[in-house]
Scaffold this active site. Structure first.
Site, PDB file in Angstrom:
ATOM      1  N   GLY A  12       0.814  -1.214   0.000  1.00  0.00           N
ATOM      2  CA  GLY A  12       0.000   0.000   0.000  1.00  0.00           C
ATOM      3  C   GLY A  12       0.846   1.262   0.000  1.00  0.00           C
ATOM      4  N   ASP A  13       0.177   2.392  -0.267  1.00  0.00           N
ATOM      5  CA  ASP A  13       0.816   3.704  -0.244  1.00  0.00           C
ATOM      6  C   ASP A  13       1.944   3.826  -1.265  1.00  0.00           C
ATOM      7  OD1 ASP A  13      -0.898   4.319   1.879  1.00  0.00           O
ATOM      8  OD2 ASP A  13       0.491   3.405   3.300  1.00  0.00           O
ATOM      9  N   LYS A  16      -0.713   5.172  -5.698  1.00  0.00           N
ATOM     10  CA  LYS A  16      -1.794   4.820  -6.638  1.00  0.00           C
ATOM     11  C   LYS A  16      -2.644   6.044  -6.964  1.00  0.00           C
ATOM     12  CE  LYS A  16      -3.234   1.762  -3.657  1.00  0.00           C
ATOM     13  NZ  LYS A  16      -2.125   1.723  -2.690  1.00  0.00           N
ATOM     14  N   ASN A  38     -10.359   2.802   4.666  1.00  0.00           N
ATOM     15  CA  ASN A  38      -9.033   2.420   5.167  1.00  0.00           C
ATOM     16  C   ASN A  38      -7.950   2.949   4.227  1.00  0.00           C
ATOM     17  OD1 ASN A  38     -10.037   0.631   3.234  1.00  0.00           O
ATOM     18  ND2 ASN A  38      -9.058  -1.173   4.100  1.00  0.00           N
ATOM     19  N   GLY A  40      -5.894   5.635   1.887  1.00  0.00           N
ATOM     20  CA  GLY A  40      -5.541   7.045   1.990  1.00  0.00           C
ATOM     21  C   GLY A  40      -4.695   7.399   0.798  1.00  0.00           C
ATOM     22  N   HIS A  41      -5.250   8.209  -0.089  1.00  0.00           N
ATOM     23  CA  HIS A  41      -4.505   8.586  -1.292  1.00  0.00           C
ATOM     24  C   HIS A  41      -4.263  10.088  -1.263  1.00  0.00           C
ATOM     25  CE1 HIS A  41      -5.621   4.641  -2.621  1.00  0.00           C
ATOM     26  NE2 HIS A  41      -6.896   4.950  -2.709  1.00  0.00           N
ATOM     27  N   GLN A 223      -5.465  -0.362  -1.151  1.00  0.00           N
ATOM     28  CA  GLN A 223      -4.513  -1.295  -0.553  1.00  0.00           C
ATOM     29  C   GLN A 223      -3.583  -1.875  -1.629  1.00  0.00           C
ATOM     30  OE1 GLN A 223      -8.102  -1.767   0.471  1.00  0.00           O
ATOM     31  NE2 GLN A 223      -7.451  -0.009   1.645  1.00  0.00           N
ATOM     32  N   THR A 299      -4.168   8.026   6.367  1.00  0.00           N
ATOM     33  CA  THR A 299      -5.415   7.704   7.055  1.00  0.00           C
ATOM     34  C   THR A 299      -5.274   7.806   8.567  1.00  0.00           C
ATOM     35  OG1 THR A 299      -6.091   6.279   5.252  1.00  0.00           O
ATOM     36  CG2 THR A 299      -7.177   5.889   7.345  1.00  0.00           C
ATOM     37  N   THR A 300      -4.210   7.230   9.104  1.00  0.00           N
ATOM     38  CA  THR A 300      -4.104   7.178  10.570  1.00  0.00           C
ATOM     39  C   THR A 300      -2.939   8.014  11.104  1.00  0.00           C
ATOM     40  OG1 THR A 300      -2.734   5.205  10.418  1.00  0.00           O
ATOM     41  CG2 THR A 300      -5.094   4.855  10.691  1.00  0.00           C
TER      42      THR A 300
END
Ligand code: GDP
Ligand code: IMO
Ligand code: MG
Length: 439
Positions: A12-13, A16, A38, A40-41, A223, A299-300
């Protein structure tokens, strides 16, 4: 080139969001097909920075129809919050379509996600706490609540009551939490129902008709491959299919209609949450990558775990997704290193593995085998062509390309749209040449 899928090749990350945004103006529809908020882009357009979670990145492109497919899990309040946030910044979101079959994240699943993690203690997965896992579990258990249920109140009430019979037992007896009232859930779910109603559609029909009419459709995965529930590092994964095949089940468009799969691979590796990560660095180099790459979750806000690029993972992603073209992102982050290592295999209990080990326990014990390539110190963020890159950066990309089994068509050298080197146009009709594997 009507149907393309963008997938994350690592954990992920990878960038994308930027890749989707880059293609946005050339495509007619952008479809999110898995996951929920969930994801985060971060997309950077000029001096504007957008953080998207639930909405497809194509929402930022005027004229492009953003679609939330049936494979997505939708938290209605997050949906409205995100739409309002974009509208307040002048983004027209009126074209958004949402599948009637997408599942909703009810409030009790957010609670269950968080308490289950706390309950697991040191065995936790490090989820985003958004209720993703419990909502996909409900879908498979056939006790889920779908977008279309919002428009039949008696069915909605029956489903909420049925779900709560079990959920309340779990909340009370296992987690020692308060029980939830049906009315409280009904109210929260229905709060935005009328606002959402005009967006609800048979998105499978819409997308198939668009393809029939020669329109270009881009499927954007949330993801990534190693977070995929089937092909990732289970159980340290998300609960959906993030690989290219998920684009079909998650949208109602058949595999025979997919023309190209674009794998997004970061020039190094990151992971958020728990789980195996062979090339992880716990040293100054890891700090360097985190600092240079600003590797903190969208995201977090959690610091991302960082490590060198892993060509075994890249090759695996090529295989399970059928990647035709790779986009290598964040090459600029490696600038300033004396040597740039590429993981080409693993040593597992004294045996060399050139592919992902079949056994997950072995993967937990994988020690990377590195090839060390010379680094570069020149600022590459202004490079527009492959030939303008320092020789060492070119060699790094060419070696990586040999190892990962599909051509590198685009290279990212900065967060902005313009900081992009294109070697092959991703919408070119010329077929890609997979299978260049050397390693
Ligand atoms: P996603 O979840 O795959 O869309 O990726 P994220 O947005 O979570 O993380 C990627 C981050 O890298 C974002 O902050 C992007 O703005 C940034 N980014 C994307 N491509 C590049 C690049 O080529 N260079 C640099 N320096 N940053 C990039
Ligand atoms: P994008 O789309 C990175 C990780 C979480 C956790 C695991 C399960 O921005 O690449 P979940 O809440 O999905 O049940 O958490 O998956 N995770 C991500 N990591 N990028 C993401 O999305 C992620 N979505 C989930 O950190 O380890
Ligand atoms: Mg992200």
């Amino acid at each position: 080139m009507p149907a393309l899928v963008i997938v994350g090749a690592q954990w992920g990350d990878e960038g994308k969001g930027k890749a989707t945004d880059l293609l946005g103006s050339s495509v007619d529809y952008v479809v999110k097909f898995n996951g929920g908020n969930n994801a985060g882009h971060t997309v950077v357009i000029g001096d504007q920075k957008y953080a998207l979670h639930l909405l497809p990145s194509g929402i930022l492109t005027p004229g492009c129809v953003p679609v939330i497919g049936n494979g997505v899990v939708v938290d209605p309040s997050v949906l409205i919050e995100e739409l309002d946030g974009l509208e307040a910044r002048g983004v027209d979101t009126s074209a958004l379509l949402i599948s009637a079959n997408a599942h909703l994240i009810p409030p009790y699943n957010r609670v269950l996600d968080k308490v289950a993690e706390r309950f697991l203690g040191s065995r936790k997965l490090g989820t985003t706490g958004r209720g993703i896992g419990p909502t996909y579990a409900d879908k498979m258990n056939r006790v889920g609540i779908r977008v279309q249920d919002l428009y039949d109140e008696s069915i909605l009430r029956q489903k909420v009551e049925a779900a709560l019979e079990m959920k309340n037992q779990v909340l009370l007896k296992i987690y020692n939490r308060r029980a939830v009232e049906t009315e409280e859930i009904m109210e929260e779910l229905l709060r935005h129902a009328e606002r959402i109603r005009p967006m609800v559609a048979d998105t499978s029909l819409v997308l198939n008709q668009a393809l029939d009419a020669g329109r270009t459709v881009l499927f954007e995965a949330g993801q990534a491959t190693l977070l995929d529930v089937d092909h990732g590092t289970y159980p340290f994964v998300t609960s959906s299919n993030a690989v290219s095949a998920g684009a079909c089940t998650g949208s109602g468009v058949a595999p025979t209609r997919i023309d190209r799969v674009i794998g997004i691979l970061k020039a190094y590796s990151t992971r958020v949450g728990e789980g195996p990560f062979p090339t992880e660095l716990d040293d100054d180099n890891g700090d360097f990558l985190r600092r240079q790459g600003a590797e903190f979750g969208t995201t977090t806000g959690r610091p991302r775990r960082c490590g060198w690029v892993d060509a075994v993972v890249g090759r695996y992603a090529q295989r399970v997704n059928g990647v035709t073209d790779f986009v290598i992102t964040k090459l600029d982050v490696l600038t300033g290193l004396d040597t740039v290592p590429i993981c080409v295999g693993y040593d597992i209990f004294g045996t060399r593995h050139d592919e992902m080990p079949v056994n997950q326990s072995d993967f937990h014990h994988a020690t990377p085998i590195y090839e060390y390539l010379p680094g570069w110190s020149e600022d590459i963020s202004g490079c527009q062509h492959f030939d303008q890159l320092p020789r060492a950066a070119q060699n790094y990309l060419l070696r990586l390309e040999e190892l990962i089994g599909a051509r590198i068509s685009v290279v990212g050298v900065g967060p902005g749209r313009e900081a992009t080197i294109s070697r092959h146009h991703l919408l070119d009709p010329a077929p890609a040449q997979p299978g260049q594997r050397a390693g």
